[in-house]
Design an enzyme around this catalytic site. Structure first.
Site, PDB file in Angstrom:
ATOM      1  N   ASN A 172       0.782  -1.289   0.154  1.00 22.64           N
ATOM      2  CA  ASN A 172      -0.092  -0.039  -0.128  1.00 22.64           C
ATOM      3  C   ASN A 172       0.895   1.104  -0.043  1.00 22.64           C
ATOM      4  OD1 ASN A 172      -3.035  -0.992   0.371  1.00 22.64           O
ATOM      5  ND2 ASN A 172      -1.643  -2.306   1.683  1.00 22.64           N
ATOM      6  N   GLU A 173       1.084   1.536  -1.198  1.00 21.12           N
ATOM      7  CA  GLU A 173       2.153   3.006  -1.323  1.00 21.12           C
ATOM      8  C   GLU A 173       1.433   4.295  -0.854  1.00 21.12           C
ATOM      9  OE1 GLU A 173       4.952   2.234  -1.845  1.00 21.12           O
ATOM     10  OE2 GLU A 173       5.479   0.964  -3.191  1.00 21.12           O
TER      11      GLU A 173
END
Length: 640
Positions: A172-173
């Site tokens: 989850n950037e």
């Protein structure tokens, strides 16, 4: 505070404690990642056993990367030695690169089986790792189905996490929504840089991945996030003390009712209560803490040490230190003298000089010295100026390259050398086989043995060029080729007795008065730490030998971090000419110049990093009130 068992700690919000009032996540700091990993594994094991006693499934969310490896090792040990069964365990992994074949050595499917699943009695049908082979048009539905499988299993009882430098959890950037579920995502450039070492170059790192979402992770009944090392310190501070933001996705965990960050001392080093404890609570003023505080104060108010005033101390949370010491005047002089005494142009000791306030002994005048270098260029990159001083001042200097460094030679460089060799020996079948092997090498394929030997010889020849330039005779240059490194893969073996025996043998043969070794534990693929551990274990074996009573060990840092001024016990100034000489010594390592395979998160070449770091250390000394040097190399003594 460094703890040994986080399960004994109350889960009150951190803000209820004065010393943690800046912190918004429950966290526990451990002395070492090994100790912490065992405690985490114990909690997981107790959860598995408790669920089994109630005839229930235990649903685990698992992570990959370097952080959880020791947790998995301990779980395997508990299974093999203490009978921990995984028969009631269902696992869901956080993420997988896409596209990615499951049998690719870089895949998370491969990682999990190598580190855990192949060694325990978990049922194959209970193992779930996102599929990196899904067709593009099927990815969306696959992700929906992955969520449904987690829900059908009863939800995650426990989620294990690491954290990336971007603050990502799973993949989850930055920009990930708090309500996101399992999905396909484009990887941040920084994330790909951090993975480059495992893929033997940035170009080989996939650009996309499948990951559990933030919402999926937050639904877990229990979350434990692991972070080790200085490289994670900044993002840990941002995550624990910062505001909730999609730009640092791990901050969403501040909203979880049962999340704990398990971190080692290095990863905790930027937390306010660790970095500047005088700002949050009363302190026990040890000598090291006094140095740390006063050097910080000098930097904060932009004054040299001798110009600090009582008001500067009082205005910055250090009034109690003045009460203890009496006045700023006396304390400033004491700290100024302490810092000044770290500076020496005689790293091997100055003959016929009073050494009572010098970092090193004056006798014997000619010392036997071993410089241990994890890779075949760390010696000149990290301490090339000190290296030069030791040789010029007449000491018997030995260089010991602990590993061959062969994995860091590119295929292009190896092919170029092989083709030159073929021109000189056109009838050599062995050289032809090397050329063919390099040309036909598949993506992420391990080099053939002869190719690895060629790459090792390239590094060896470069090293001899540098040591000859520095004036060290060839017979004093030792290529140890420690076995733990010679796997042909980024993943190395564990230290063995064979490694320690090689280290002991060299130390016994030289009987050194000084040992220099890399104390930098932040290199991208961990070799420095293993090499340092090999030295520490060898010292433990040899410490009772009489000659070891006269041996001092000095630790230098590598290309990623430098000792802070309060940690430095020997500072060796460099003249502008020495800076240039050090640069030329680094240039002998041509295979590591221009395009570095394992440069980590810093795009600069190693010689540029080294010069910038040495210049910055000199600048810090100058700002504290010391003389203005072109550059300084720094060392910290290790007592064994």
């Amino acid at each position: 505070m460094v703890m040994s068992n986080f399960k004994e700690i109350s889960f009150q919000p951190a803000g209820q404690f004065e010393e943690t009032r800046f912190e918004k996540n429950h966290n526990v700091i451990f002395e070492s990642s090994l100790e912490a990993s065992k405690v985490v594994a114990k909690e997981i094991a107790e959860l598995i056993i408790g669920k089994a006693s109630q005839n229930e499934k235990c649903v685990l969310g698992l992570a990959t990367g370097s952080s959880p490896i020791k947790v998995y090792e301990e779980l395997v040990r508990l299974h093999k030695e203490e009978g921990l069964s995984f028969a009631n365990v269902i696992t869901f992994n956080l993420d997988e690169y896409w596209p990615m074949q499951p049998d690719d050595i870089q895949s998370y499917h491969y990682f999990m089986h190598e580190h855990l699943f192949n060694h325990v009695d978990i049922l194959p049908e209970n193992v779930h790792v996102p599929d990196g082979t899904i067709k593009p048009e099927d990815v969306y539905q696959y992700c929906v189905d992955y969520e449904l499988k987690i829900k059908e299993a009863g939800g995650l009882d426990f989620q294990l996490l690491g954290i990336g430098r971007t603050g990502h959890i799973g993949f989850n950037e930055p920009g990930s929504h708090y309500n996101s579920s399992t999905r396909s995502i484009t990887l941040d450039h920084i994330t790909r840089e951090d993975a480059a070492s495992s893929f033997l170059g940035l170009d080989n790192v996939p650009r996309r991945a499948i990951t559990m979402g933030i919402s999926t992770i937050k639904k877990a009944k229990r979350v434990v996030l692991l972070a080790w090392g200085e490289g994670k310190a900044k993002v840990i501070q941002e995550t624990i003390e910062g505001e909730i933001t999609s730009q640092v996705p791990a901050t969403y965990l501040q909203e979880h009712h049962n999340a704990t960050f398990i971190i080692d001392k290095e990863a905790a080093s930027e937390l306010t209560r660790i970095k500047t404890p005088w700002l949050v609570t009363s302190c026990v003023w040890t000598e090291e803490l006094k140095k740390k505080a006063i050097f910080w104060l000098s930097d904060t108010v932009n004054k040299p040490i001798l110009k600090l005033t009582d008001k500067d101390y009082n205005d910055n949370g250090m009034a109690s230190l003045l009460v203890e010491e009496g006045s700023a005047y006396e304390l400033n002089i004491k700290m100024f003298n302490s810092l000044q005494r770290t500076i020496t142009g005689w790293p091997g000791g100055k003959p016929n000089a009073d050494d009572s306030t010098r970092p090193e002994r004056s006798t014997p005048e000619k010392k036997r010295v071993i410089i241990f270098s994890p890779h075949p260029d760390d010696d000149v990159i990290s301490m090339g100026g000190t290296f030069d001083r030791l040789v010029e001042q007449g000491h018997e200097v030995h260089i010991a390259y602990q590993t061959s460094g062969n994995i860091a030679v590119s295929d292009d460089d190896a092919l170029r050398f092989a083709e030159v060799s073929k021109m000189l020996s056109p009838d050599s079948d062995r050289i032809e086989n090397v050329i063919t092997s390099i040309r036909n090498k598949g993506a992420n394929e391990i080099d053939a043995l002869d190719v690895r030997k060629l790459k090792g010889e390239i590094r060896k020849a470069e090293s001899l060029g540098a040591t000859r330039y520095m004036g060290v005779p060839d017979e004093n240059v030792h290529f140890l080729n420690l076995p733990f490194y010679e796997t042909g893969k980024v993943k190395k073996d564990k230290l063995s007795k064979a490694d320690i025996d090689i280290m002991c043998s060299l130390i016994e043969s030289v009987k050194p008065h000084q040992i220099y070794a890399a104390g930098d534990l932040a290199d991208p693929h961990g070799t420095h730490k293993v090499c340092l551990d090999s030295l520490f274990e060898a010292l433990e074996v040899l410490k009772k030998e009489s000659y070891m009573n006269d041996c001092w060990v000095w630790l230098y840092r590598g290309a990623w971090f430098e000792w802070q001024p309060y940690e430095i016990e020997m500072a060796v100034p460099m003249s502008p000419d020495q800076v240039v000489k050090k640069r030329h010594a680094i240039f002998y390592h041509q295979s590591q110049k221009d395009k570095v395979m394992f440069q980590g998160n810093d795009a600069r070449e190693f010689w540029v990093r080294a010069e910038d770091r040495n210049r910055l250390t000199a600048e810090k000394y100058r700002n504290l009130g010391m003389a203005d040097y072109a550059a300084i190399e720094a060392f910290k003594r290790y007592h064994f």
